[in-house]
Design a protein around this motif. Structure first.
Motif, PDB file in Angstrom:
ATOM      1  N   VAL A 242       0.842  -1.191   0.000  1.00 24.49           N
ATOM      2  CA  VAL A 242       0.000   0.000   0.000  1.00 24.49           C
ATOM      3  C   VAL A 242       0.881   1.246   0.000  1.00 24.49           C
ATOM      4  O   VAL A 242       1.785   1.379   0.831  1.00 24.49           O
ATOM      5  CB  VAL A 242      -0.929   0.031   1.231  1.00 24.49           C
ATOM      6  N   HIS A 243       0.626   2.143  -0.948  1.00 19.60           N
ATOM      7  CA  HIS A 243       1.315   3.430  -1.041  1.00 19.60           C
ATOM      8  C   HIS A 243       0.235   4.514  -0.945  1.00 19.60           C
ATOM      9  O   HIS A 243      -0.887   4.315  -1.416  1.00 19.60           O
ATOM     10  CB  HIS A 243       2.060   3.554  -2.367  1.00 19.60           C
ATOM     11  N   VAL A 244       0.571   5.655  -0.363  1.00 23.35           N
ATOM     12  CA  VAL A 244      -0.448   6.667  -0.095  1.00 23.35           C
ATOM     13  C   VAL A 244      -0.017   8.041  -0.603  1.00 23.35           C
ATOM     14  O   VAL A 244       1.100   8.499  -0.314  1.00 23.35           O
ATOM     15  CB  VAL A 244      -0.757   6.777   1.423  1.00 23.35           C
ATOM     16  N   ALA A 245      -0.913   8.679  -1.340  1.00 17.40           N
ATOM     17  CA  ALA A 245      -0.720  10.080  -1.751  1.00 17.40           C
ATOM     18  C   ALA A 245      -1.871  10.886  -1.160  1.00 17.40           C
ATOM     19  O   ALA A 245      -3.036  10.594  -1.436  1.00 17.40           O
ATOM     20  CB  ALA A 245      -0.708  10.205  -3.274  1.00 17.40           C
ATOM     21  N   THR A 246      -1.549  11.870  -0.340  1.00 21.05           N
ATOM     22  CA  THR A 246      -2.576  12.685   0.310  1.00 21.05           C
ATOM     23  C   THR A 246      -2.577  14.087  -0.292  1.00 21.05           C
ATOM     24  O   THR A 246      -1.543  14.754  -0.316  1.00 21.05           O
ATOM     25  CB  THR A 246      -2.323  12.786   1.830  1.00 21.05           C
ATOM     26  N   MET A 247      -3.724  14.509  -0.779  1.00 21.64           N
ATOM     27  CA  MET A 247      -3.846  15.840  -1.360  1.00 21.64           C
ATOM     28  C   MET A 247      -4.104  16.879  -0.271  1.00 21.64           C
ATOM     29  O   MET A 247      -4.884  16.648   0.655  1.00 21.64           O
ATOM     30  CB  MET A 247      -4.980  15.867  -2.383  1.00 21.64           C
ATOM     31  N   LEU A 248      -3.440  18.022  -0.417  1.00 18.64           N
ATOM     32  CA  LEU A 248      -3.588  19.113   0.540  1.00 18.64           C
ATOM     33  C   LEU A 248      -4.006  20.378  -0.198  1.00 18.64           C
ATOM     34  O   LEU A 248      -3.283  20.871  -1.068  1.00 18.64           O
ATOM     35  CB  LEU A 248      -2.267  19.353   1.278  1.00 18.64           C
ATOM     36  N   ARG A 249      -5.182  20.876   0.151  1.00 20.92           N
ATOM     37  CA  ARG A 249      -5.704  22.108  -0.433  1.00 20.92           C
ATOM     38  C   ARG A 249      -6.144  23.025   0.697  1.00 20.92           C
ATOM     39  O   ARG A 249      -6.600  22.550   1.744  1.00 20.92           O
ATOM     40  CB  ARG A 249      -6.889  21.802  -1.349  1.00 20.92           C
ATOM     41  N   HIS A 250      -6.025  24.328   0.498  1.00 24.64           N
ATOM     42  CA  HIS A 250      -6.410  25.260   1.559  1.00 24.64           C
ATOM     43  C   HIS A 250      -7.857  24.985   1.967  1.00 24.64           C
ATOM     44  O   HIS A 250      -8.750  24.913   1.114  1.00 24.64           O
ATOM     45  CB  HIS A 250      -6.268  26.703   1.076  1.00 24.64           C
ATOM     46  N   PRO A 251      -8.108  24.823   3.276  1.00 25.41           N
ATOM     47  CA  PRO A 251      -9.469  24.497   3.739  1.00 25.41           C
ATOM     48  C   PRO A 251     -10.537  25.478   3.289  1.00 25.41           C
ATOM     49  O   PRO A 251     -11.678  25.084   3.034  1.00 25.41           O
ATOM     50  CB  PRO A 251      -9.330  24.505   5.267  1.00 25.41           C
ATOM     51  N   ALA A 252     -10.192  26.755   3.178  1.00 25.42           N
ATOM     52  CA  ALA A 252     -11.187  27.731   2.729  1.00 25.42           C
ATOM     53  C   ALA A 252     -11.635  27.416   1.300  1.00 25.42           C
ATOM     54  O   ALA A 252     -12.814  27.542   0.963  1.00 25.42           O
ATOM     55  CB  ALA A 252     -10.618  29.148   2.806  1.00 25.42           C
ATOM     56  N   GLU A 253     -10.696  26.998   0.445  1.00 22.93           N
ATOM     57  CA  GLU A 253     -11.052  26.617  -0.919  1.00 22.93           C
ATOM     58  C   GLU A 253     -11.862  25.322  -0.928  1.00 22.93           C
ATOM     59  O   GLU A 253     -12.793  25.173  -1.724  1.00 22.93           O
ATOM     60  CB  GLU A 253      -9.787  26.456  -1.761  1.00 22.93           C
ATOM     61  N   VAL A 254     -11.499  24.384  -0.044  1.00 21.91           N
ATOM     62  CA  VAL A 254     -12.256  23.131   0.051  1.00 21.91           C
ATOM     63  C   VAL A 254     -13.702  23.412   0.441  1.00 21.91           C
ATOM     64  O   VAL A 254     -14.642  22.879  -0.157  1.00 21.91           O
ATOM     65  CB  VAL A 254     -11.601  22.181   1.080  1.00 21.91           C
ATOM     66  N   MET A 255     -13.888  24.267   1.452  1.00 19.16           N
ATOM     67  CA  MET A 255     -15.243  24.578   1.915  1.00 19.16           C
ATOM     68  C   MET A 255     -16.046  25.289   0.834  1.00 19.16           C
ATOM     69  O   MET A 255     -17.233  25.017   0.631  1.00 19.16           O
ATOM     70  CB  MET A 255     -15.198  25.452   3.171  1.00 19.16           C
ATOM     71  N   ARG A 256     -15.392  26.203   0.126  1.00 17.04           N
ATOM     72  CA  ARG A 256     -16.063  26.926  -0.949  1.00 17.04           C
ATOM     73  C   ARG A 256     -16.454  25.965  -2.070  1.00 17.04           C
ATOM     74  O   ARG A 256     -17.562  26.032  -2.615  1.00 17.04           O
ATOM     75  CB  ARG A 256     -15.137  28.013  -1.494  1.00 17.04           C
ATOM     76  N   SER A 257     -15.561  25.029  -2.394  1.00 14.41           N
ATOM     77  CA  SER A 257     -15.851  24.057  -3.443  1.00 14.41           C
ATOM     78  C   SER A 257     -17.000  23.143  -3.022  1.00 14.41           C
ATOM     79  O   SER A 257     -17.876  22.800  -3.823  1.00 14.41           O
ATOM     80  CB  SER A 257     -14.596  23.223  -3.733  1.00 14.41           C
ATOM     81  N   ARG A 258     -17.026  22.746  -1.759  1.00 13.86           N
ATOM     82  CA  ARG A 258     -18.119  21.906  -1.273  1.00 13.86           C
ATOM     83  C   ARG A 258     -19.445  22.657  -1.308  1.00 13.86           C
ATOM     84  O   ARG A 258     -20.491  22.074  -1.599  1.00 13.86           O
ATOM     85  CB  ARG A 258     -17.822  21.445   0.155  1.00 13.86           C
ATOM     86  N   GLU A 259     -19.389  23.925  -0.989  1.00 15.26           N
ATOM     87  CA  GLU A 259     -20.609  24.737  -1.014  1.00 15.26           C
ATOM     88  C   GLU A 259     -21.191  24.774  -2.421  1.00 15.26           C
ATOM     89  O   GLU A 259     -22.401  24.649  -2.622  1.00 15.26           O
ATOM     90  CB  GLU A 259     -20.299  26.146  -0.524  1.00 15.26           C
ATOM     91  N   ILE A 260     -20.315  24.933  -3.412  1.00 16.49           N
ATOM     92  CA  ILE A 260     -20.760  24.966  -4.795  1.00 16.49           C
ATOM     93  C   ILE A 260     -21.315  23.610  -5.219  1.00 16.49           C
ATOM     94  O   ILE A 260     -22.345  23.516  -5.890  1.00 16.49           O
ATOM     95  CB  ILE A 260     -19.595  25.377  -5.727  1.00 16.49           C
ATOM     96  N   ALA A 261     -20.640  22.540  -4.794  1.00 24.04           N
ATOM     97  CA  ALA A 261     -21.017  21.198  -5.242  1.00 24.04           C
ATOM     98  C   ALA A 261     -22.195  20.621  -4.479  1.00 24.04           C
ATOM     99  O   ALA A 261     -23.059  19.955  -5.055  1.00 24.04           O
ATOM    100  CB  ALA A 261     -19.816  20.262  -5.120  1.00 24.04           C
ATOM    101  N   TYR A 262     -22.243  20.891  -3.157  1.00 23.88           N
ATOM    102  CA  TYR A 262     -23.223  20.199  -2.317  1.00 23.88           C
ATOM    103  C   TYR A 262     -24.266  21.107  -1.671  1.00 23.88           C
ATOM    104  O   TYR A 262     -25.204  20.617  -1.053  1.00 23.88           O
ATOM    105  CB  TYR A 262     -22.512  19.428  -1.198  1.00 23.88           C
ATOM    106  N   GLY A 263     -24.102  22.429  -1.778  1.00 25.32           N
ATOM    107  CA  GLY A 263     -25.031  23.329  -1.107  1.00 25.32           C
ATOM    108  C   GLY A 263     -24.514  23.760   0.260  1.00 25.32           C
ATOM    109  O   GLY A 263     -23.380  23.461   0.641  1.00 25.32           O
TER     110      GLY A 263
END
Length: 331
Positions: free
Chosen positions: A125-146
């Motif tokens: 098992v090998h792991v790659a973890t993506m890191l994005r600024h949480p503010a951008e993650v929350m904004r993207s979720r808002e657009i995608a999920y409401g």
């Protein structure tokens, strides 16, 4: 087996798509692309359904912020039937290709289960973890999920997921990849990650595959740019989230042997988050209890209404059965 981890809406789909185009097998069929992710999710349909079933069985949600949620999902690895199903599925995938990549925002909750299944089939098992600024993650979720879920709740869920993932992958070949760096120079970001995940992404790819991967990257799809201030978080949570993101970022490009200090800082933040969560629950215990009782009353009322609505039909069915029985006896 390459596991692409990280919070949803953090670039996991792009990373998975790139590795797929470079020759690593993405299990089929995949979840269909849609407006929120027009270039595809890179998520196996079977795996998404499987993880949803497991989450429901332990009453955990994808963005769960409860510290004890990890204990609930880790124990799923002890279920023989769940392990057997995943093992069989992995065997099928390795029949297609000796290198596979699996991605699903729900997967990290079942790290221990996947490790057990991989061990059964003899896969590393090998792991790659993506890191994005949480503010951008929350904004993207808002657009995608409401916006039904508050930023406070989502940020706590983001921290719980990221910290738990980091802890459970420490003894594995792994890399942390910044989303913005993957967009700006995908080859450099992927090459740096491959130094520690050791998947030979470019060494085993053909020139045609590399060119195909490059066509996948479109910086204009980064539609969610935001800052901390836009989240309007409570001061204490803002401090915790900021330190989590900044400290996590110090894992990027750093060999495992040199991560000791950063890991210790992340452990301390996890302890602070757990204390903060428990304290917040104690403060809101009365309101939480009232909400639970209200939901129970609503459910009971809905069930009574459904039963009343079904009564006339039930009487008709009973009458028909009675008539049928009488006719049968008289014949």
């Amino acid at each position: 087996m390459l596991v692409v981890a990280g919070s949803g809406r953090s670039g996991t789909s792009l990373f998975t798509g790139l590795t797929g185009r470079l020759g690593v097998h993405i299990p089929k069929p995949e979840v269909s692309a849609n407006r929120s992710n027009p270039r595809g999710f890179g998520e196996p349909r079977w795996l998404v359904d499987y993880h949803n079933e497991l989450l429901a069985s332990v009453d955990v949600v994808v963005e769960d912020g409860r510290p004890e949620a990890w204990e609930l999902t880790d124990k799923v690895a002890e279920r023989g039937e769940s392990l057997d199903r995943l093992t069989s599925w992995l065997e099928e995938q390795f029949g297609e290709n000796e290198r596979i990549v699996v991605k699903d925002p729900r997967l990290a909750w079942f790290f221990e289960l996947h490790r057990a299944a991989a061990d059964r089939v003899g896969a590393e098992v090998h792991v790659a973890t993506m890191l994005r600024h949480p503010a951008e993650v929350m904004r993207s979720r808002e657009i995608a999920y409401g916006t039904k879920t508050s930023n406070t709740t989502r940020v706590v869920g983001w921290m719980t997921m990221m910290l738990g993932t980091e802890l459970r992958s420490r003894d594995l070949p792994r890399a942390t990849v910044r989303y913005d760096e993957l967009l700006s120079d995908w080859r450099a970001a992927l090459s740096q990650a491959d130094e520690t995940i050791r998947m030979e992404l470019f060494d085993r790819a053909t020139p045609e595959q590399v060119a195909d991967a490059g066509d996948l990257v479109d910086p204009t799809l980064r539609r969610s740019v935001a800052e901390w201030s836009e989240l309007e978080l409570p001061p204490r949570l803002l401090d915790l989230a900021t330190r989590t993101y900044d400290t996590y970022g110090r894992l990027v490009g750093v060999p495992a042997a040199e991560q000791g200090e950063t890991r210790a800082e992340l452990d301390a933040i996890q302890a602070e988050l757990t204390a903060y969560y428990n304290e917040s629950f104690d403060v809101a215990r009365t309101r939480t209890g009232a909400n639970v009782r209200r939901e129970k009353r609503k459910t009971a009322r809905r069930v009574r209404e459904e039963l009343r609505a079904a009564e006339p039909e039930s009487r008709v069915v009973t009458w028909r059965r009675t008539v049928a029985d009488k006719l049968r006896r008289s014949s």
